[in-house]
Motif scaffolding. Structure first.
Motif: not given
Lengths: 425, 224
Positions: A234, A236-238, A240-241, A243-244, A253, A256-257, A260-261
């Motif tokens: 979840x 991960x999906x959040x 990714x969303x 980010x868009x 941005x 956010x990096x 992800x790491x």
């Protein structure tokens, strides 16, 4: 100082042995002297008796003129002028024996007698040659019997102890061979002896409880890791969303990096935990025939990019083809974790040597540190050796677990400035 | 393109749905096997995203039901279970792909598109984007009819970028896409830079416009 361990049986027999030697050493001379004393008393008694008989039956009718005659025909009973003594005396004396040309021991009784009112000395003697031999033989016979008796006792004790303790040694072997993460449980028999039966029962109970605890723990790790998968997915999906979303600024941005790491790291940790809890015979029971060299080569290819990025070179890559029958997935996991370890704990412009010779895989690498690592801590989970925060502390634990599962040997050494891991398949 | 998402975790389903919808797909959501079977019998889908652990049973049931009804929908299993056994079972029951949670939504999108292409373009499978022409079968890229020599990884990168065009792709998403099943072994995603730099250079020198935009510190974006 080494603590020298003695065997149970040796401990029992040591007492026996000491006692036997002591009895033998002390009793043999004692017995010898005792027999000698008894014999001597006997001889002395005989001498006195003979002297008394002489005095009673012969002396009253003996003239001084007959003394020489008497002495000529009596070898062991002579009448002497010298020495003049007042009372009886017993002594040892040596006489020359012309037959065997040797001095022989004699027991001599000297007793004062009066012949024709003149004092004479009666000398009665008895040789001790034969009695010496007899005493010696008796002593030897006795010691011999004692030796046979003690030796017999020793071996009978040994034999019975061995048989008596057999169930104990069987139990000991079973426990020694038992490993909790292997599936088979030792099959302990129920011996006739109560103490051993109790011991086996207790050991069995202990093993059963440990096994249950161990399995619960494994299951807990697996469940925990599994439950974490969903929130991770979840998250991960959040991300990714998010980010868009339109209108994100460059700094937003960039912020956010690291997320992800971190997410990737968390994911890796979770996967490894899951893997660690699943490495046993049940999850990876299939086996297939494959070439180890191909697996190693594939893994090297996979890490090529990573190595290039860190300016690390693969050198001395010598892979001899070696066909094996194992679970390939596990072997891949093992090889990649070893390689990842060599990459992660390396330095910029470092090297990694890989050699597969026969069934032995050697991976050696330059390290971030040039000191020997503590080999005993190396394969523990989350063991931090030297610089922290690199890797997730599970890679080598996974490697160890796989080698344990298959009974392969893994070793670490530090040679010529290289950290060297050696696996014998 | 019409997608049916079967997933019991509402938050997750919402994000997947949003991501796919914003990429010109229609996405319907079911959270139980029962509603799924209902949806399947009523509508046609291009792709089904199937979670395995559902409140009313194992998602594998959906696969057997699809087969029974002779449906040819492409199915991608999205599950937290990643044992070889479940993977094989799923594929044997007719699933086309298997994606282990957690994953990048961009990866999911690329897989859906790849599945769609496999289903709908047999034989001649070409993708044309302005001056760039991609041959899926020959795995080659042409710019203005000029062949561009590419490594396998560069080819995978350009496909992934195009599948997620105009979206920002994180470096870790790109790295994991390139690494496949072993992605979790990576502890460093910086190697993507090198491949991306090379790809960019090759495309531009072949006469293509510079479509690859660097999102500073985060990743890349194919802007078209």
């Amino acid at each position: 100082m080494g603590n020298v361990k003695r065997k149970l049986l040796h401990q029992t027999l040591r007492g026996y042995g000491l006692y036997a030697v002591l009895i033998l050493l002390l009793s043999t001379p004692f017995f010898y002297f005792l027999i000698q004393k008894l014999h001597l008393d006997d001889v002395d008694e005989g001498l006195v008796l003979r002297a008394d008989e002489f005095k009673m039956h012969i002396l009253p009718g003996l003239n001084a003129s007959e003394i020489d005659q008497w002495n000529r025909f009596n070898r062991d009973m002579k009448i002497l002028k010298e020495p003049v003594i007042k009372g009886d005396s017993l002594s040892f004396q040596f006489y020359y024996d012309s037959l065997i040309t040797e001095l022989e021991p004699y027991r001599v009784l000297l007793s004062p007698v009066k012949i024709g009112n003149l004092p004479y000395t009666l000398s009665v003697k008895n040789d001790l040659i034969e009695s010496e031999d007899l005493i010696m033989s008796l002593a030897l016979l006795y010691s011999g019997l004692l030796v046979v008796l003690l030796a017999g006792l020793f071996y009978i004790t040994k034999y019975y102890s061995n048989r008596l303790w057999l169930p104990f040694y069987n139990t000991l072997d079973s426990i020694e061979q038992y490993e909790i993460d292997k599936t088979h449980k030792p099959d302990l028999p129920d011996p006739a002896i109560e103490e051993f039966s109790r011991l086996n029962q207790s050991v069995q109970n202990l093993i059963d409880r440990s096994k249950v605890t161990y399995e619960n723990q494994q299951e807990f790790i697996e469940n925990a890791a599994h439950e974490l998968q969903t929130p991770l997915a979840v998250l991960h999906a959040k991300l990714d969303s998010f980010l868009q979303l339109p209108d994100l600024t460059a700094s937003q941005l960039a912020a956010l990096s690291p997320l992800y790491d971190l997410l990737a790291r968390l994911n890796r940790l979770n996967k490894n935990l899951l893997l660690l809890s699943k490495i046993d015979h049940q999850s990876y029971h299939t086996a297939e025939r494959f070439d180890l060299a191909l697996v190693v080569e594939k893994t090297i290819d996979f890490f090529e990019d990573q190595a290039t990025e860190k300016n690390i070179r693969f050198e001395h890559v010598k892979l001899e083809s070696h066909w094996v029958v194992y679970n390939m997935a596990l072997v891949e996991i093992l090889v990649s974790n070893l390689l990842l370890n060599a990459l992660t704990h390396n330095r910029e412009y470092g090297v990694i040597h890989i050699e597969l010779k026969g069934s032995t895989l050697i991976i050696s690498n330059t390290g971030a540190t040039s000191t020997v690592l503590a080999a005993d801590k190396l394969f523990q989970r989350f063991a931090k050796t030297g610089n922290a925060s690199k890797g997730n502390g599970l890679g080598l634990a996974i490697v160890k677990k796989i080698t344990d599962l298959y009974g392969w040997k893994i070793g670490y050494s530090f040679e010529d400035g290289l950290h060297c891991f050696k696996v014998r398949f | 393109m019409k997608v049916l998402l079967i997933e019991d975790e509402a938050g997750f389903a919402h994000d997947v749905k949003t991501y796919l919808t914003s990429n010109d797909m229609t996405c319907e959501w079911a959270n139980t096997i029962e509603t799924t079977l209902e949806n399947i019998s009523l509508f046609e889908y291009d792709c089904i995203l199937l979670d395995l652990s559902l409140p009313d049973g194992n998602g594998m049931k959906v696969l057997t039901e699809l087969r029974k009804q002779n449906k040819t929908e492409g199915v991608i299993i999205i599950s937290a279970k990643d044992t070889l056994e479940t993977r094989l079972e799923g594929l044997q029951l007719g699933a086309d792909d298997y994606l282990t949670k957690p994953f990048h939504l961009s990866e999911l999108l690329a897989r859906i598109q790849s599945l769609f292409r496999r289903k709908h373009f047999e034989g001649n499978n070409m993708l044309q984007l302005n001056e760039i022409q991609i041959d899926m079968m020959a795995k080659s890229v042409k710019v203005n009819d000029q062949l561009v020599e590419m490594t396998k990884k560069e080819f995978e990168l350009i496909l992934y970028l195009i599948a997620n065009k105009n979206r920002i792709l994180s470096k870790s998403s790109l790295a994991e896409h390139l690494s496949g099943d072993m992605a979790y072994m990576l502890d460093n995603h910086d190697f993507v830079y090198t491949h991306m730099k090379n790809l960019k250079k090759k495309l531009i020198s072949a006469g293509s416009k510079d479509y690859i935009k660097t999102v500073y510190g985060l990743g890349y974006q194919w802007v078209m």
